[in-house]
Design a protein around this motif. Structure first.
Motif, PDB file in Angstrom:
ATOM      1  N   GLY A 156      -2.806  -6.653   7.093  1.00 51.29           N
ATOM      2  CA  GLY A 156      -3.443  -5.346   7.045  1.00 51.29           C
ATOM      3  C   GLY A 156      -2.715  -4.344   6.178  1.00 51.29           C
ATOM      4  O   GLY A 156      -3.329  -3.621   5.393  1.00 51.29           O
ATOM      5  N   SER A 157      -1.386  -4.283   6.294  1.00 42.72           N
ATOM      6  CA  SER A 157      -0.626  -3.307   5.516  1.00 42.72           C
ATOM      7  C   SER A 157      -0.712  -3.589   4.019  1.00 42.72           C
ATOM      8  O   SER A 157      -0.720  -2.664   3.202  1.00 42.72           O
ATOM      9  N   THR A 158      -0.776  -4.871   3.643  1.00 47.71           N
ATOM     10  CA  THR A 158      -0.908  -5.224   2.232  1.00 47.71           C
ATOM     11  C   THR A 158      -2.277  -4.811   1.701  1.00 47.71           C
ATOM     12  O   THR A 158      -2.392  -4.267   0.593  1.00 47.71           O
ATOM     13  N   ILE A 159      -3.321  -5.068   2.491  1.00 44.75           N
ATOM     14  CA  ILE A 159      -4.669  -4.666   2.072  1.00 44.75           C
ATOM     15  C   ILE A 159      -4.744  -3.150   1.927  1.00 44.75           C
ATOM     16  O   ILE A 159      -5.225  -2.632   0.913  1.00 44.75           O
ATOM     17  N   ARG A 160      -4.266  -2.443   2.930  1.00 43.83           N
ATOM     18  CA  ARG A 160      -4.354  -0.973   2.903  1.00 43.83           C
ATOM     19  C   ARG A 160      -3.568  -0.391   1.737  1.00 43.83           C
ATOM     20  O   ARG A 160      -4.073   0.440   0.977  1.00 43.83           O
ATOM     21  N   GLY A 161      -2.319  -0.802   1.593  1.00 49.21           N
ATOM     22  CA  GLY A 161      -1.486  -0.243   0.543  1.00 49.21           C
ATOM     23  C   GLY A 161      -2.010  -0.572  -0.841  1.00 49.21           C
ATOM     24  O   GLY A 161      -2.050   0.296  -1.728  1.00 49.21           O
ATOM     25  N   THR A 162      -2.416  -1.824  -1.047  1.00 47.05           N
ATOM     26  CA  THR A 162      -2.899  -2.251  -2.359  1.00 47.05           C
ATOM     27  C   THR A 162      -4.224  -1.577  -2.699  1.00 47.05           C
ATOM     28  O   THR A 162      -4.409  -1.055  -3.806  1.00 47.05           O
ATOM     29  N   MET A 163      -5.155  -1.577  -1.754  1.00 47.15           N
ATOM     30  CA  MET A 163      -6.461  -0.979  -2.015  1.00 47.15           C
ATOM     31  C   MET A 163      -6.354   0.532  -2.227  1.00 47.15           C
ATOM     32  O   MET A 163      -7.032   1.105  -3.082  1.00 47.15           O
ATOM     33  N   ALA A 164      -5.503   1.184  -1.442  1.00 44.81           N
ATOM     34  CA  ALA A 164      -5.360   2.636  -1.583  1.00 44.81           C
ATOM     35  C   ALA A 164      -4.721   2.994  -2.917  1.00 44.81           C
ATOM     36  O   ALA A 164      -5.131   3.952  -3.579  1.00 44.81           O
TER      37      ALA A 164
END
Length: 239
Positions: A156-164
């Motif tokens: 989740g943190s990778t998706i959130r950080g990368t997408m943001a």
């Protein structure tokens, strides 16, 4: 002038969008933009884009430790090409057929991912996804789903950080383009200020969403939001 009631409603809508953005790393304007159009059309696109810069930056900073910097670099290179291509396409092609095409492509990609198809994150693929994302963002206002589907199997943190982070840079590109063409006025900045309380509340509230989604619900949420984005574009194109 916009009335107090409209400000409250708009800020509430933006809070809901910020909860989605803060929980998933993308989706602020998927949720907020259609509803803000109903409150006052002047909220779209400039105020929503300016608000998006702030929200994506906040999420990117919160989850910066897990950003896929190499992947973003390749994808953003492609996005520049796709954005220019999309702008040219708008000059010579009708927007509605492109919305139908890209909405359908996203739904097909979602279906394939549910059937086990997994996109490999190699430079060529990321550049291609970036091109598609930039093209879709310019012509159909759904630039996030292609990238989200690439990263859907990550933590989740990778998706959130990368997408943001990806969304932040892409939104800054859009805002800079609008500013160059003189499309940002004092009135639109004041409308943006009306959305800020909701953004703050939504971002803080998104911490609860993060805790929930990180218990195994992140990928299903990404797939659902990508599907909803595609359906919204198809519906808008059909009307």
């Amino acid at each position: 002038m916009i009335g107090l009631a409209e400000v409250v409603v708009a800020s509430t809508i933006e809070a809901i969008g910020a909860i989605v953005q803060g929980s998933l790393g993308f989706g602020l304007n998927v949720v907020a933009a259609p509803l803000l159009l109903l409150v006052d059309p002047r909220f779209v696109p400039v105020p929503t884009l300016l608000a998006g810069v702030l929200t994506t930056f906040a999420v990117a900073m919160r989850d910066r430790a897990n950003v896929d910097r190499v992947g973003i670099t390749w994808a953003l290179g492609g996005r520049v090409v796709g954005t220019v291509g999309g702008a040219v396409a708008l000059l010579i092609l009708a927007r509605r057929p492109m919305g139908v095409l890209f909405g359908s492509l996203v739904l097909i990609a979602v279906l394939l991912s549910l059937l086990g198809w997994n996109i490999k994150r190699v430079p060529g693929t990321l550049v291609g996804v970036g091109v598609l994302s930039g093209f879709m963002a310019t012509t159909a206002s759904i630039g996030g789903p292609p990238m989200a589907l690439v990263y859907q199997h990550e933590q989740g943190s990778t998706i959130r950080g990368t997408m943001a982070t990806y969304g932040f840079v892409g939104t800054v590109m859009s805002v800079a383009t609008l500013a160059i063409f003189g499309e940002i006025s004092a009135a639109e900045i004041s409308l943006t200020l009306a959305l800020l309380p909701g953004l703050g509340v939504g971002f803080i509230a998104s911490r609860s969403g993060v805790r929930f989604l990180d218990k195994g619900w992140m990928r299903p949420a990404v797939v659902v939001l990508c599907s909803a984005s595609a359906m919204a574009v198809l519906l808008r194109s059909a009307l």
